[in-house]
Design a protein around this motif. Structure first.
Motif, short mmCIF file in Angstrom:
data_model
loop_
_atom_site.label_atom_id
_atom_site.label_comp_id
_atom_site.label_asym_id
_atom_site.label_seq_id
_atom_site.Cartn_x
_atom_site.Cartn_y
_atom_site.Cartn_z
N ALA A 9 0.83 -1.20 0.00
CA ALA A 9 0.00 0.00 0.00
C ALA A 9 0.86 1.25 0.00
O ALA A 9 0.58 2.21 -0.73
CB ALA A 9 -0.95 -0.01 1.20
N LYS A 10 1.93 1.26 0.81
CA LYS A 10 2.81 2.42 0.82
C LYS A 10 3.50 2.60 -0.52
O LYS A 10 3.60 3.72 -1.03
CB LYS A 10 3.87 2.29 1.93
N THR A 11 3.95 1.51 -1.11
CA THR A 11 4.66 1.57 -2.38
C THR A 11 3.75 2.02 -3.52
O THR A 11 4.17 2.75 -4.41
CB THR A 11 5.26 0.18 -2.71
N ASN A 12 2.49 1.62 -3.48
CA ASN A 12 1.55 1.89 -4.58
C ASN A 12 0.43 2.85 -4.18
O ASN A 12 -0.65 2.82 -4.78
CB ASN A 12 0.93 0.57 -5.05
N PHE A 13 0.69 3.70 -3.21
CA PHE A 13 -0.38 4.53 -2.67
C PHE A 13 -1.08 5.36 -3.74
O PHE A 13 -2.31 5.40 -3.80
CB PHE A 13 0.16 5.44 -1.56
N GLU A 18 -6.05 6.26 -6.95
CA GLU A 18 -6.71 6.37 -8.24
C GLU A 18 -7.78 5.29 -8.41
O GLU A 18 -8.88 5.55 -8.91
CB GLU A 18 -5.68 6.29 -9.37
N ARG A 19 -7.48 4.06 -7.97
CA ARG A 19 -8.47 2.98 -8.05
C ARG A 19 -9.68 3.31 -7.19
O ARG A 19 -10.82 3.08 -7.58
CB ARG A 19 -7.83 1.66 -7.61
N VAL A 20 -9.43 3.84 -6.00
CA VAL A 20 -10.52 4.21 -5.10
C VAL A 20 -11.35 5.34 -5.73
O VAL A 20 -12.57 5.34 -5.67
CB VAL A 20 -9.96 4.63 -3.72
N ILE A 26 -10.38 -0.60 -1.26
CA ILE A 26 -9.14 -1.34 -1.08
C ILE A 26 -9.00 -1.69 0.39
O ILE A 26 -9.10 -0.82 1.26
CB ILE A 26 -7.92 -0.49 -1.53
N VAL A 27 -8.75 -2.96 0.68
CA VAL A 27 -8.53 -3.41 2.05
C VAL A 27 -7.03 -3.52 2.27
O VAL A 27 -6.30 -4.09 1.45
CB VAL A 27 -9.21 -4.76 2.32
N LYS A 37 -9.65 -0.01 5.59
CA LYS A 37 -10.27 0.01 4.27
C LYS A 37 -10.08 1.41 3.69
O LYS A 37 -10.37 2.41 4.35
CB LYS A 37 -11.75 -0.32 4.37
N LEU A 38 -9.59 1.48 2.46
CA LEU A 38 -9.43 2.73 1.75
C LEU A 38 -10.65 2.90 0.86
O LEU A 38 -10.89 2.09 -0.04
CB LEU A 38 -8.14 2.69 0.93
N ILE A 39 -11.45 3.93 1.13
CA ILE A 39 -12.67 4.17 0.37
C ILE A 39 -12.70 5.62 -0.08
O ILE A 39 -12.01 6.47 0.47
CB ILE A 39 -13.94 3.85 1.19
N ALA A 40 -13.53 5.92 -1.07
CA ALA A 40 -13.65 7.28 -1.57
C ALA A 40 -14.30 8.18 -0.53
O ALA A 40 -15.22 7.77 0.17
CB ALA A 40 -14.46 7.29 -2.86
N TYR A 41 -13.82 9.40 -0.47
CA TYR A 41 -14.39 10.40 0.42
C TYR A 41 -15.72 10.89 -0.13
O TYR A 41 -15.84 11.15 -1.33
CB TYR A 41 -13.42 11.58 0.57
N GLN A 42 -16.71 11.00 0.73
CA GLN A 42 -18.00 11.54 0.31
C GLN A 42 -18.31 12.75 1.17
O GLN A 42 -18.39 12.64 2.40
CB GLN A 42 -19.10 10.50 0.46
#
Length: 79
Positions: A9-13, A18-20, A26-27, A37-42
């Motif tokens: 995750a750190k390497t590909n943050f 961008e995927r999120v 992303i877990v 869990k990395l989720i989009a901000y609303q």
């Protein structure tokens, strides 16, 4: 469900963000177990305003009074 370890995750943050942004979740895991869990901000939108029900709701005068049978039940007393 794909789990990214913390190092990945750190390497590909930037890629993960961008995927999120495109709608993925992303877990992120540690030792193979999910921890975040990395989720989009609303945006929550406009702050809520109070008072819309003013004058439309009436609270009974005995609202705070508890019937004796309920008081007894809560304190463990039974008939």
């Amino acid at each position: 469900m794909e789990i990214q370890n913390i190092h990945q995750a750190k390497t590909n943050f930037s890629r993960l963000v961008e995927r999120v942004r495109r709608g993925e979740e992303i877990v992120i895991g540690k030792a193979g177990k999910p921890v975040a869990k990395l989720i989009a901000y609303q945006d929550a939108g406009a702050p809520r305003r109070g008072g819309q029900w003013r004058g439309r709701v009436r609270i009974a005068t005995d609202f705070d009074e508890l019937p004796a049978e309920l008081t007894d039940a809560f304190s463990g007393r039974h008939d």
